[in-house]
Design a protein around this motif. Sequence first.
Motif, mmCIF file in Angstrom:
data_model
loop_
_atom_site.group_PDB
_atom_site.id
_atom_site.type_symbol
_atom_site.label_atom_id
_atom_site.label_comp_id
_atom_site.label_asym_id
_atom_site.label_seq_id
_atom_site.Cartn_x
_atom_site.Cartn_y
_atom_site.Cartn_z
ATOM 1 N N VAL A 94 0.837 -1.203 0.000
ATOM 2 C CA VAL A 94 0.000 0.000 0.000
ATOM 3 C C VAL A 94 0.870 1.250 0.000
ATOM 4 C CG1 VAL A 94 -1.728 1.322 1.278
ATOM 5 C CG2 VAL A 94 -1.929 -1.164 1.141
ATOM 6 N N ALA A 95 1.913 1.245 0.834
ATOM 7 C CA ALA A 95 2.809 2.396 0.924
ATOM 8 C C ALA A 95 3.495 2.687 -0.406
ATOM 9 C CB ALA A 95 3.852 2.165 2.009
ATOM 10 N N SER A 96 3.752 1.622 -1.169
ATOM 11 C CA SER A 96 4.470 1.804 -2.437
ATOM 12 C C SER A 96 3.647 2.570 -3.463
ATOM 13 C CB SER A 96 4.876 0.444 -3.010
ATOM 14 O OG SER A 96 3.730 -0.265 -3.449
ATOM 15 N N GLU A 97 2.352 2.697 -3.256
ATOM 16 C CA GLU A 97 1.491 3.439 -4.173
ATOM 17 C C GLU A 97 1.436 4.924 -3.832
ATOM 18 O OE1 GLU A 97 -2.356 1.635 -4.118
ATOM 19 O OE2 GLU A 97 -1.694 -0.195 -5.126
ATOM 20 N N LYS A 98 2.068 5.310 -2.738
ATOM 21 C CA LYS A 98 1.968 6.693 -2.268
ATOM 22 C C LYS A 98 3.292 7.434 -2.456
ATOM 23 C CE LYS A 98 -1.544 5.249 1.016
ATOM 24 N NZ LYS A 98 -2.638 5.695 0.129
ATOM 25 N N GLY A 99 3.260 8.752 -2.282
ATOM 26 C CA GLY A 99 4.459 9.565 -2.462
ATOM 27 C C GLY A 99 5.351 9.559 -1.240
ATOM 28 N N GLY A 100 6.481 10.246 -1.346
ATOM 29 C CA GLY A 100 7.445 10.291 -0.248
ATOM 30 C C GLY A 100 8.315 9.062 -0.229
ATOM 31 N N THR A 101 9.162 8.962 0.788
ATOM 32 C CA THR A 101 9.989 7.763 0.902
ATOM 33 C C THR A 101 9.112 6.594 1.328
ATOM 34 O OG1 THR A 101 10.511 8.033 3.252
ATOM 35 C CG2 THR A 101 11.923 9.200 1.667
ATOM 36 N N LEU A 102 9.587 5.383 1.098
ATOM 37 C CA LEU A 102 8.823 4.201 1.480
ATOM 38 C C LEU A 102 8.553 4.204 2.978
ATOM 39 C CD1 LEU A 102 7.567 1.506 0.587
ATOM 40 C CD2 LEU A 102 9.778 0.424 1.088
ATOM 41 N N ARG A 103 9.545 4.591 3.773
ATOM 42 C CA ARG A 103 9.371 4.577 5.229
ATOM 43 C C ARG A 103 8.347 5.621 5.672
ATOM 44 N NH1 ARG A 103 14.363 3.875 9.573
ATOM 45 N NH2 ARG A 103 13.053 3.064 11.260
ATOM 46 N N GLN A 104 8.391 6.785 5.077
ATOM 47 C CA GLN A 104 7.408 7.815 5.410
ATOM 48 C C GLN A 104 5.991 7.376 5.017
ATOM 49 O OE1 GLN A 104 9.113 10.973 3.107
ATOM 50 N NE2 GLN A 104 10.216 11.886 4.832
ATOM 51 N N SER A 105 5.876 6.836 3.822
ATOM 52 C CA SER A 105 4.571 6.389 3.346
ATOM 53 C C SER A 105 4.034 5.260 4.204
ATOM 54 C CB SER A 105 4.667 5.928 1.888
ATOM 55 O OG SER A 105 5.096 6.986 1.058
ATOM 56 N N LEU A 106 4.912 4.340 4.600
ATOM 57 C CA LEU A 106 4.504 3.217 5.438
ATOM 58 C C LEU A 106 3.963 3.702 6.777
ATOM 59 C CD1 LEU A 106 4.369 0.155 5.970
ATOM 60 C CD2 LEU A 106 6.713 0.321 6.842
ATOM 61 N N SER A 107 4.638 4.668 7.374
ATOM 62 C CA SER A 107 4.181 5.215 8.648
ATOM 63 C C SER A 107 2.775 5.787 8.518
ATOM 64 C CB SER A 107 5.156 6.294 9.133
ATOM 65 O OG SER A 107 4.739 6.832 10.360
ATOM 66 N N ALA A 108 2.520 6.484 7.413
ATOM 67 C CA ALA A 108 1.186 7.048 7.179
ATOM 68 C C ALA A 108 0.149 5.949 6.993
ATOM 69 C CB ALA A 108 1.214 7.961 5.959
#
Length: 282
Positions: A94-108
Amino acid sequence: MRGGDVNETLADAFRQSCLAELRAPKAGNVHIFADGHRMTVADFEKSASVAAPHMARIGATVGQRVLGAMRATMSAVGSNTNLGILLLSAPLMVASEKGGTLRQSLSAVLGALTLKDAEDVFAAIRLASPGGLGRVDDQDVAAPPSVDLREAMRSAAERDRIARQYVTDFADIFNIGLPILQSSVKAGLNEADCVTKTYFGYAATFPDTHVQRKHGEAIALEIMKEFQMFDLRNPSADHGRILAFDRALKDRNINPGTSADLTVATVLAERLDRIRANSARG
């Protein structure tokens, strides 16, 4: 699923991460050099193949990905080969579909998990292991959840290292696994050796919670110390010793499955980071 619903690049990243883990000798776990625990490499290969489209379903939630992939897995192989892999991979996908770094997106992504995610994941867990998960006072999967998925995982985080990732923003992946994997790649080791080093790194850093659930805390600590006896600068040079350790663990019915699941997720995170970097350059 309708055509066009699947991000084929991400589906392939998931599939290849699962296969990379199978090609590496992982003492006590299933790999191409030895099956084990009444499971075969073919079971895991088929599981990866049927789960991949659900893991990469565009716009799907964490819960939808886990439940869809678990249903497909149980239909294809009839046993739980990949629940931990799915639980760790779905937020990354899911995070990979979003912007920013992978770690930032994952946290969101982890911060936005819902009650419906918990309902879907609980359903997947019941499919994977009906009646075999034990009873707990808070958020037992046999009953409907009353909190969102992250809070449900929080209640299990002390006894389950996979649940712990949900409340620490995947700290083990980013602080333990990825540094080992990336330094191994930088050192020029082949893919299998990089994966083996990552797996041994996890197994030597903390007691495997799958081992702990099946055999108790004392055995889990003992196995962690046995992994610590390996100094794997070049796993290929220690191949025979690793396979001897593998046989010894399987003879005792010991499977560090949590370490294996974390390894798949680490390989996947590294692949997703590369995909993002290549996309940014393109």
